[in-house]
Write a protein that holds these residues in place. Structure first.
Motif, PDB file in Angstrom:
ATOM      1  N   ARG A 115       0.824  -1.210   0.000  1.00 34.87           N
ATOM      2  CA  ARG A 115       0.000   0.000   0.000  1.00 34.87           C
ATOM      3  C   ARG A 115       0.859   1.261   0.000  1.00 34.87           C
ATOM      4  N   LEU A 116       1.922   1.266   0.799  1.00 40.01           N
ATOM      5  CA  LEU A 116       2.771   2.448   0.916  1.00 40.01           C
ATOM      6  C   LEU A 116       3.883   2.475  -0.134  1.00 40.01           C
ATOM      7  N   ASP A 117       4.119   1.339  -0.798  1.00 42.17           N
ATOM      8  CA  ASP A 117       5.129   1.216  -1.855  1.00 42.17           C
ATOM      9  C   ASP A 117       6.497   1.711  -1.365  1.00 42.17           C
ATOM     10  N   VAL A 118       6.962   1.111  -0.270  1.00 41.90           N
ATOM     11  CA  VAL A 118       8.252   1.495   0.319  1.00 41.90           C
ATOM     12  C   VAL A 118       9.242   0.341   0.208  1.00 41.90           C
ATOM     13  N   ASP A 119      10.530   0.665   0.369  1.00 40.16           N
ATOM     14  CA  ASP A 119      11.574  -0.357   0.316  1.00 40.16           C
ATOM     15  C   ASP A 119      11.489  -1.331   1.489  1.00 40.16           C
ATOM     16  N   PHE A 120      11.160  -0.803   2.672  1.00 35.64           N
ATOM     17  CA  PHE A 120      11.015  -1.706   3.810  1.00 35.64           C
ATOM     18  C   PHE A 120      10.056  -1.128   4.839  1.00 35.64           C
ATOM     19  N   VAL A 121       9.462  -2.030   5.598  1.00 32.90           N
ATOM     20  CA  VAL A 121       8.512  -1.686   6.654  1.00 32.90           C
ATOM     21  C   VAL A 121       9.036  -2.251   7.963  1.00 32.90           C
ATOM     22  N   ARG A 122       8.949  -1.469   9.019  1.00 33.50           N
ATOM     23  CA  ARG A 122       9.367  -1.907  10.357  1.00 33.50           C
ATOM     24  C   ARG A 122       8.151  -1.920  11.270  1.00 33.50           C
ATOM     25  N   CYS A 123       8.218  -2.741  12.326  1.00 31.43           N
ATOM     26  CA  CYS A 123       7.069  -2.878  13.209  1.00 31.43           C
ATOM     27  C   CYS A 123       7.533  -3.150  14.637  1.00 31.43           C
ATOM     28  N   ASP A 124       6.582  -3.150  15.555  1.00 36.15           N
ATOM     29  CA  ASP A 124       6.856  -3.448  16.956  1.00 36.15           C
ATOM     30  C   ASP A 124       7.088  -4.949  17.134  1.00 36.15           C
ATOM     31  N   HIS A 125       7.479  -5.342  18.346  1.00 28.59           N
ATOM     32  CA  HIS A 125       7.576  -6.767  18.637  1.00 28.59           C
ATOM     33  C   HIS A 125       7.210  -7.007  20.093  1.00 28.59           C
ATOM     34  N   THR A 126       6.971  -8.279  20.402  1.00 27.88           N
ATOM     35  CA  THR A 126       6.673  -8.686  21.775  1.00 27.88           C
ATOM     36  C   THR A 126       7.857  -9.463  22.325  1.00 27.88           C
ATOM     37  N   ARG A 127       8.414  -8.982  23.409  1.00 25.18           N
ATOM     38  CA  ARG A 127       9.535  -9.662  24.060  1.00 25.18           C
ATOM     39  C   ARG A 127       8.984 -10.706  25.023  1.00 25.18           C
ATOM     40  N   VAL A 128       9.474 -11.921  24.880  1.00 28.58           N
ATOM     41  CA  VAL A 128       8.956 -13.047  25.649  1.00 28.58           C
ATOM     42  C   VAL A 128      10.073 -13.597  26.536  1.00 28.58           C
ATOM     43  N   GLU A 129       9.844 -13.604  27.847  1.00 29.13           N
ATOM     44  CA  GLU A 129      10.765 -14.227  28.795  1.00 29.13           C
ATOM     45  C   GLU A 129       9.943 -15.121  29.708  1.00 29.13           C
ATOM     46  N   HIS A 203      21.052   4.204   2.811  1.00 32.62           N
ATOM     47  CA  HIS A 203      21.109   3.983   1.369  1.00 32.62           C
ATOM     48  C   HIS A 203      19.810   3.531   0.714  1.00 32.62           C
ATOM     49  N   ALA A 204      18.817   3.091   1.477  1.00 29.82           N
ATOM     50  CA  ALA A 204      17.522   2.787   0.874  1.00 29.82           C
ATOM     51  C   ALA A 204      16.799   4.093   0.553  1.00 29.82           C
ATOM     52  N   GLU A 205      15.693   3.991  -0.187  1.00 32.64           N
ATOM     53  CA  GLU A 205      14.994   5.196  -0.636  1.00 32.64           C
ATOM     54  C   GLU A 205      13.737   5.507   0.171  1.00 32.64           C
ATOM     55  N   SER A 206      13.132   4.505   0.791  1.00 32.38           N
ATOM     56  CA  SER A 206      11.880   4.766   1.498  1.00 32.38           C
ATOM     57  C   SER A 206      11.634   3.670   2.532  1.00 32.38           C
ATOM     58  N   PHE A 207      10.944   4.039   3.593  1.00 30.49           N
ATOM     59  CA  PHE A 207      10.547   3.051   4.602  1.00 30.49           C
ATOM     60  C   PHE A 207       9.328   3.575   5.346  1.00 30.49           C
ATOM     61  N   ALA A 208       8.744   2.708   6.150  1.00 33.30           N
ATOM     62  CA  ALA A 208       7.625   3.106   6.991  1.00 33.30           C
ATOM     63  C   ALA A 208       7.646   2.257   8.250  1.00 33.30           C
ATOM     64  N   VAL A 209       7.014   2.779   9.283  1.00 33.43           N
ATOM     65  CA  VAL A 209       6.797   2.027  10.520  1.00 33.43           C
ATOM     66  C   VAL A 209       5.291   1.885  10.688  1.00 33.43           C
ATOM     67  N   VAL A 210       4.838   0.675  10.963  1.00 32.99           N
ATOM     68  CA  VAL A 210       3.403   0.433  11.101  1.00 32.99           C
ATOM     69  C   VAL A 210       3.119  -0.351  12.369  1.00 32.99           C
ATOM     70  N   ASP A 211       1.903  -0.206  12.861  1.00 33.45           N
ATOM     71  CA  ASP A 211       1.431  -1.046  13.947  1.00 33.45           C
ATOM     72  C   ASP A 211       1.152  -2.442  13.388  1.00 33.45           C
ATOM     73  N   SER A 212       1.497  -3.457  14.154  1.00 30.95           N
ATOM     74  CA  SER A 212       1.214  -4.831  13.730  1.00 30.95           C
ATOM     75  C   SER A 212       1.141  -5.715  14.963  1.00 30.95           C
ATOM     76  N   PRO A 213       0.660  -6.959  14.819  1.00 25.66           N
ATOM     77  CA  PRO A 213       0.663  -7.854  15.985  1.00 25.66           C
ATOM     78  C   PRO A 213       2.054  -8.038  16.579  1.00 25.66           C
ATOM     79  N   GLY A 214       3.116  -8.033  15.733  1.00 27.56           N
ATOM     80  CA  GLY A 214       4.485  -8.065  16.236  1.00 27.56           C
ATOM     81  C   GLY A 214       5.028  -9.462  16.446  1.00 27.56           C
ATOM     82  N   VAL A 215       6.245  -9.698  15.991  1.00 32.65           N
ATOM     83  CA  VAL A 215       6.911 -10.982  16.198  1.00 32.65           C
ATOM     84  C   VAL A 215       7.090 -11.234  17.689  1.00 32.65           C
ATOM     85  N   CYS A 216       6.885 -12.470  18.115  1.00 30.79           N
ATOM     86  CA  CYS A 216       7.136 -12.856  19.499  1.00 30.79           C
ATOM     87  C   CYS A 216       8.587 -13.325  19.602  1.00 30.79           C
ATOM     88  N   TYR A 217       9.397 -12.553  20.291  1.00 34.07           N
ATOM     89  CA  TYR A 217      10.848 -12.725  20.335  1.00 34.07           C
ATOM     90  C   TYR A 217      11.262 -13.268  21.685  1.00 34.07           C
TER      91      TYR A 217
END
Length: 333
Positions: A115-129, A203-217
């Motif tokens: 949708r945003l047509d970006v080189d990469f998208v970043r998101c939140d994550h869930t830290r699991v201990e 060096h990339a041209e575009s990115f975005a940060v979005v809300d998401s369920p997030g990887v469980c790490y």
């Protein structure tokens, strides 16, 4: 007949993660819509547990499932690079073998990237201990908007996207792979993503940060390199040397040196505490490597960022910097 590329390539390097792989694969099965095609590349990095048996059990679940086998472990960075060389997807996602995905994670970041047509998208994550879960937000207030990646580097004195290097927290268009921006520093056993994330934001041209369920790490996993203190942990020094090389070569180096230097002093303090109880030979390698890396920073920048540091940090790191006597004399004044 020409076969079109998969929508997505998922790259999973892992060593001796058999006890976690069932959870990972089951979560991965639930990620895709009907008609979406995913290439799954698993890098079995010298496992000696029953990883192969788990792979056999799950290989038939995915239509496009490749296993790369290493007789000896090459580490996370080289393992990911092996997967990247086989990747055919329009987008790439990285996963670690001991993590898993909540429902909707890949769909959310894939939809956002398109949708945003970006080189990469970043998101939140869930830290699991253990049984504890804690949401860790990517340090970017502007969400769901295409941005220049350099917007994720500054300010120098706040946490920003280059302080959030986790390769699995997002999705990447293959044009970054075609431009050689997705490859990790070969042979790194730890800290492989620190110079990698700086390279993307420079060096990339575009990115975005979005809300998401997030990887469980998962954190605190027995056998993880984050839990083991040996010479492999010294790769953080080479990682920062890579960052310093990237900054030095940049047109706007003067703008980014304070950020890179402040990050270095913070990580140096943390690692100095960790290595304080290590064997003498490792402490010697730590000290010589830290001094070598520190010498790459313009001294006036290093001097200023040292001056701005907390007194306890100054006391701990000054011995690993050029002209430590002069730096301490500045503080005494």
């Amino acid at each position: 007949m020409t076969v079109s590329a998969p929508d997505l390539t998922v790259i999973i390097p892992a060593k001796n993660g058999a006890q976690y792989l069932g959870t990972l694969f089951r979560s991965l099965e639930r990620q895709f819509r009907d008609g979406e095609r995913a290439q799954i590349i698993f890098v079995n990095d010298g496992s000696t547990d029953h990883t192969e048996r788990v792979l056999e059990d799950h290989a038939g679940v995915f239509d496009d499932f490749t296993v790369i086998r290493n007789e000896r472990s090459v580490g996370l960075a080289s393992g990911r690079n092996m997967g990247l060389r086989e990747a055919r997807g329009e987008y790439v996602v990285f996963l670690d073998g001991d993590d898993w995905l909540p429902d909707g994670q890949i769909r959310t970041v894939l939809d956002a990237a398109r949708r945003l047509d970006v080189d990469f998208v970043r998101c939140d994550h869930t830290r699991v201990e253990g049984t504890k879960r804690e949401l860790r937000r990517a340090p970017m207030a502007i969400r769901d908007r295409a941005l220049p990646p350099r917007a994720g580097i500054l300010p120098a004195y706040d946490s920003t996207m280059v302080d959030y290097p986790f390769a699995w927290a997002g999705i990447f268009h293959r044009r970054l792979l075609d431009n050689a921006l997705l490859y990790f520093p070969e042979g790194f056993m730890t800290a492989e993503d620190r110079s990698w994330i700086w390279n993307l934001h420079l060096h990339a041209e575009s990115f975005a940060v979005v809300d998401s369920p997030g990887v469980c790490y998962r954190r605190g996993v027995s056998g993880s390199l984050t839990q083991i203190l040996d010479v492999r942990q010294l790769d953080f020094i080479r990682a920062f040397e890579g960052i310093f090389d990237l900054v030095a070569e940049d047109t706007f180096a003067d703008l980014y040196w304070p950020k890179a230097t402040r990050n270095w002093l913070a990580i140096l303090e943390h690692q100095a505490k960790r290595f304080a109880s290590s064997p003498a030979d490792i402490r010697a390698k730590f000290a010589s490597g830290a001094r070598r890396a520190s010498a790459r920073v313009p001294f006036d920048v290093l001097r200023e960022e040292f001056r701005r540091s907390r007194p306890d940090r100054q006391a701990l790191v000054h011995r690993y910097l050029p002209q430590p006597g002069l730096l301490v004399k500045d503080i005494v004044k």
